[in-house]
Design a protein around this motif. Structure first.
Motif, PDB file in Angstrom:
ATOM      1  N   ASN A 219     -12.234  10.445   6.104  1.00 49.64           N
ATOM      2  CA  ASN A 219     -11.516   9.153   6.305  1.00 49.64           C
ATOM      3  C   ASN A 219     -12.308   8.119   5.418  1.00 49.64           C
ATOM      4  O   ASN A 219     -13.324   8.610   4.632  1.00 49.64           O
ATOM      5  CB  ASN A 219     -11.572   8.713   7.663  1.00 49.64           C
ATOM      6  N   ALA A 220     -12.110   6.869   5.281  1.00 47.53           N
ATOM      7  CA  ALA A 220     -12.800   5.942   4.622  1.00 47.53           C
ATOM      8  C   ALA A 220     -14.066   5.815   4.975  1.00 47.53           C
ATOM      9  O   ALA A 220     -14.772   5.426   4.021  1.00 47.53           O
ATOM     10  CB  ALA A 220     -12.108   4.645   4.609  1.00 47.53           C
ATOM     11  N   HIS A 221     -14.531   5.933   6.222  1.00 48.87           N
ATOM     12  CA  HIS A 221     -15.857   5.738   6.767  1.00 48.87           C
ATOM     13  C   HIS A 221     -16.613   6.723   5.970  1.00 48.87           C
ATOM     14  O   HIS A 221     -17.813   6.585   5.712  1.00 48.87           O
ATOM     15  CB  HIS A 221     -15.971   5.775   8.060  1.00 48.87           C
ATOM     16  N   LEU A 242     -16.386   9.541  -6.908  1.00 49.10           N
ATOM     17  CA  LEU A 242     -15.945   9.742  -5.278  1.00 49.10           C
ATOM     18  C   LEU A 242     -15.246   8.390  -5.043  1.00 49.10           C
ATOM     19  O   LEU A 242     -14.179   8.489  -4.468  1.00 49.10           O
ATOM     20  CB  LEU A 242     -17.270   9.490  -4.562  1.00 49.10           C
ATOM     21  N   LYS A 243     -15.281   7.333  -5.846  1.00 45.36           N
ATOM     22  CA  LYS A 243     -14.415   6.047  -5.591  1.00 45.36           C
ATOM     23  C   LYS A 243     -13.097   6.421  -6.242  1.00 45.36           C
ATOM     24  O   LYS A 243     -12.114   6.098  -5.537  1.00 45.36           O
ATOM     25  CB  LYS A 243     -15.086   5.043  -6.255  1.00 45.36           C
ATOM     26  N   GLU A 244     -13.029   7.133  -7.113  1.00 51.66           N
ATOM     27  CA  GLU A 244     -11.878   7.627  -7.967  1.00 51.66           C
ATOM     28  C   GLU A 244     -11.013   8.520  -6.834  1.00 51.66           C
ATOM     29  O   GLU A 244      -9.687   8.483  -6.849  1.00 51.66           O
ATOM     30  CB  GLU A 244     -12.034   8.255  -9.300  1.00 51.66           C
ATOM     31  N   GLU A 245     -11.898   9.322  -6.505  1.00 51.82           N
ATOM     32  CA  GLU A 245     -11.149  10.185  -5.471  1.00 51.82           C
ATOM     33  C   GLU A 245     -10.349   9.493  -4.133  1.00 51.82           C
ATOM     34  O   GLU A 245      -9.497   9.893  -3.838  1.00 51.82           O
ATOM     35  CB  GLU A 245     -12.118  11.242  -4.882  1.00 51.82           C
ATOM     36  N   LEU A 252      -6.113   6.497   1.999  1.00 49.81           N
ATOM     37  CA  LEU A 252      -7.493   5.705   2.204  1.00 49.81           C
ATOM     38  C   LEU A 252      -7.647   4.247   1.441  1.00 49.81           C
ATOM     39  O   LEU A 252      -7.067   4.311   0.174  1.00 49.81           O
ATOM     40  CB  LEU A 252      -8.467   6.652   1.310  1.00 49.81           C
ATOM     41  N   GLY A 253      -7.611   3.386   2.289  1.00 54.83           N
ATOM     42  CA  GLY A 253      -7.819   2.126   1.676  1.00 54.83           C
ATOM     43  C   GLY A 253      -9.157   1.721   1.012  1.00 54.83           C
ATOM     44  O   GLY A 253     -10.148   1.807   1.807  1.00 54.83           O
ATOM     45  N   LEU A 254      -9.414   1.258  -0.106  1.00 53.86           N
ATOM     46  CA  LEU A 254     -10.706   1.049  -0.751  1.00 53.86           C
ATOM     47  C   LEU A 254     -10.901  -0.443  -0.427  1.00 53.86           C
ATOM     48  O   LEU A 254      -9.989  -1.472  -0.875  1.00 53.86           O
ATOM     49  CB  LEU A 254     -10.584   1.272  -2.521  1.00 53.86           C
ATOM     50  N   VAL A 287      -7.597  -6.008  -3.682  1.00 49.82           N
ATOM     51  CA  VAL A 287      -8.530  -6.301  -2.983  1.00 49.82           C
ATOM     52  C   VAL A 287      -9.431  -7.502  -3.305  1.00 49.82           C
ATOM     53  O   VAL A 287      -9.920  -7.678  -4.530  1.00 49.82           O
ATOM     54  CB  VAL A 287      -9.509  -4.993  -2.930  1.00 49.82           C
ATOM     55  N   LYS A 288      -9.353  -8.633  -2.518  1.00 50.66           N
ATOM     56  CA  LYS A 288      -9.991  -9.781  -2.971  1.00 50.66           C
ATOM     57  C   LYS A 288     -11.708  -9.773  -2.425  1.00 50.66           C
ATOM     58  O   LYS A 288     -12.059  -9.207  -1.332  1.00 50.66           O
ATOM     59  CB  LYS A 288      -9.530 -10.994  -1.674  1.00 50.66           C
ATOM     60  N   PRO A 289     -12.448  -9.837  -3.230  1.00 48.04           N
ATOM     61  CA  PRO A 289     -13.922 -10.261  -3.187  1.00 48.04           C
ATOM     62  C   PRO A 289     -14.305 -10.935  -1.706  1.00 48.04           C
ATOM     63  O   PRO A 289     -13.715 -12.128  -1.734  1.00 48.04           O
ATOM     64  CB  PRO A 289     -14.471 -10.704  -4.188  1.00 48.04           C
TER      65      PRO A 289
END
Length: 460
Positions: A219-221, A242-245, A252-254, A287-289
């Protein structure tokens, strides 16, 4: 004049749910229909939902005496049979408040509320003990479970793995022997333990085990934990891979936390130019900072780039985008200024924080005080020292020692005695701290005098 609408037991839960103020909610619960009562007035029949709502509101607000009062009422209200999740919440409230004895007492009392106990409340108590770091109580509770009252489940095992990380693999093997299937949380906990021990490549093997041996998607965690660990080891390219994965899996929400970690790592690795690409990607993915992301940029500009103008630009950008800078934002810039010896600018920003609607905390005071002492600006440090103690904050021992050395070296014995007097009066100078801060600073005759002062004030 229209008569006020009478509140029925059916409508009370809806009204309690809408009331944000726990005190007002409690008043409403105690007296839902504040008209004069007579001997013929039937007693208000509270529903289980009403009890759930008011107890949860009071527990979240840490209004424990009031919560206990309502629980006592529920105990006597035999028309209502509460459900176990309510007591799980109460146990958790006490766990977060580090009140292990009360959590245990609540667990023991569940049957007297006409409610059977199951592994769910047992797990809540285990977790409460873990939050209180009461490991011996956890061992005792597990011995009771092994005696046969409860059958441990995956949640039980996950809590035990977090409590005893050195025994994580033994506990994992025990799960499998008992036929308890591991969950995503189990693997996430094992991966986090390995990452904490800097065994990142072992953590990746556990991730592969999840997929290949248990057909379980991380999962995202799990991804976030691995990305943070890679960034800490300065393996930024692997972290980006891994971020690209994560991006390739639509489930999976980034979130901003992953991007914040990458931004901070890019500054540390001297790859500031790639931060713009990350910000563009965040924008593209909706995704807002958040404040954490902005603070990562501020830390990068202050700590790694020494570019304070850029850091202030980030502050302005935050406000423009509706993100209010927090105390971490300002403390980071103050610390950066102090590290560079620019104490005047640090002091100006410190003074400006209330105007910017940001309350200074103990870190703000300690950082500035330490910066002033390092710059040997002891007259300014005295002012910050006095304000610190007035606010109930105390300097770090090493800063205090430097401060006393400085004002003593300038021959200002009155200020030394005054500073120590203030610390004792504020009940902020323990004997061990006094010895460390003063031992190498004052002559023996001065130490005896100050020791007598400390003793006399302590006895008052």
């Amino acid at each position: 004049m229209a008569k006020p609408t009478k509140i029925s037991p059916f409508h009370l839960p809806s009204i309690l749910r809408l009331e944000k103020n726990p005190l007002l909610a409690l008043d409403l619960f105690r007296n839902p229909n504040p008209s004069p009562s007579t001997s013929n007035t039937p007693r208000f029949r509270y529903s289980a939902r009403s009890y759930d709502l008011i107890i949860t509101k009071l527990g979240k607000a840490r209004m424990f005496p009031e919560m206990e009062e309502v629980l006592s009422q529920l105990l006597l209200d035999t028309r209502v049979s509460p459900r176990e999740p309510l007591f799980c919440h109460v146990i958790s409230f006490y766990g977060r408040a580090r009140m292990a004895d009360r959590a245990h007492r609540t667990f023991d009392q569940i049957p007297s509320f006409r409610c059977p106990r199951t592994i769910k409340s047992f797990n809540s108590l285990l977790d409460a003990f873990l939050q209180c770091r009461n490991l011996e109580a956890i061992r005792s509770l597990i011995r009771d479970a092994d005696a046969g009252e409860f059958n441990p489940d995956a949640c039980t095992c996950n809590i035990l793995i977090r409590a005893f990380p050195d025994s994580a693999w033994f506990l994992f093997d025990e799960m499998r022997k008992r036929g308890i299937p591991p969950t995503v949380t189990t693997f996430g906990t094992l991966i986090a333990i390995l990452c904490d021990k800097s065994k990142v490549h072992d953590a990746f093997r556990v991730k592969e085990m999840m997929l290949n041996s248990f057909n379980m998607k991380p999962n995202a965690h799990v991804y976030t934990t691995l990305i943070k660990a890679l960034c800490n080891k300065n393996e930024l390219d692997l972290a980006l891979k891994l971020k690209e994965e994560m991006l390739s899996d639509k489930e999976l929400g980034l979130d901003s936390a992953v991007y914040s970690t990458l931004i901070r790592a890019m500054f540390r690795a001297g790859r500031k130019g790639e931060v713009v690409d990350i910000l563009e990607e965040m924008k593209k993915n909706g995704v807002k900072p958040d404040t954490v992301a902005y603070n990562a940029m501020i830390a990068g500009f202050c700590t790694d780039e020494k570019d304070f103008d850029a850091a202030f630009e980030v502050l302005n950008e935050m406000e423009k985008n509706g993100r209010k800078p927090d105390v971490v934002s300002y403390n980071t810039i103050i610390a950066g200024f102090c590290k560079e010896g620019r104490w005047r600018e640090a002091y100006d920003l410190f003074d400006d924080m209330p105007r910017r609607e940001c309350r200074r905390d103990v870190v703000s005071y300690r950082t500035l005080f330490e910066g002033l002492c390092n710059a040997r600006e002891f007259k300014e440090a005295v002012l910050v020292f006095d304000e610190m103690l007035f606010k109930g904050y105390v300097p770090r021992v090493e800063s205090l020692k430097k401060f006393l050395e400085g004002i003593n070296g300038e021959g200002d014995k009155v200020s030394v005695e005054s500073a120590l007097r203030r610390l004792v009066e504020a009940n902020a100078l323990e004997l061990s701290v006094w010895e460390k801060a003063v031992g190498d600073v004052l002559k023996d005759s001065q130490q005896v005098k100050i020791a007598e002062l400390v003793d006399s004030l302590s006895l008052d």
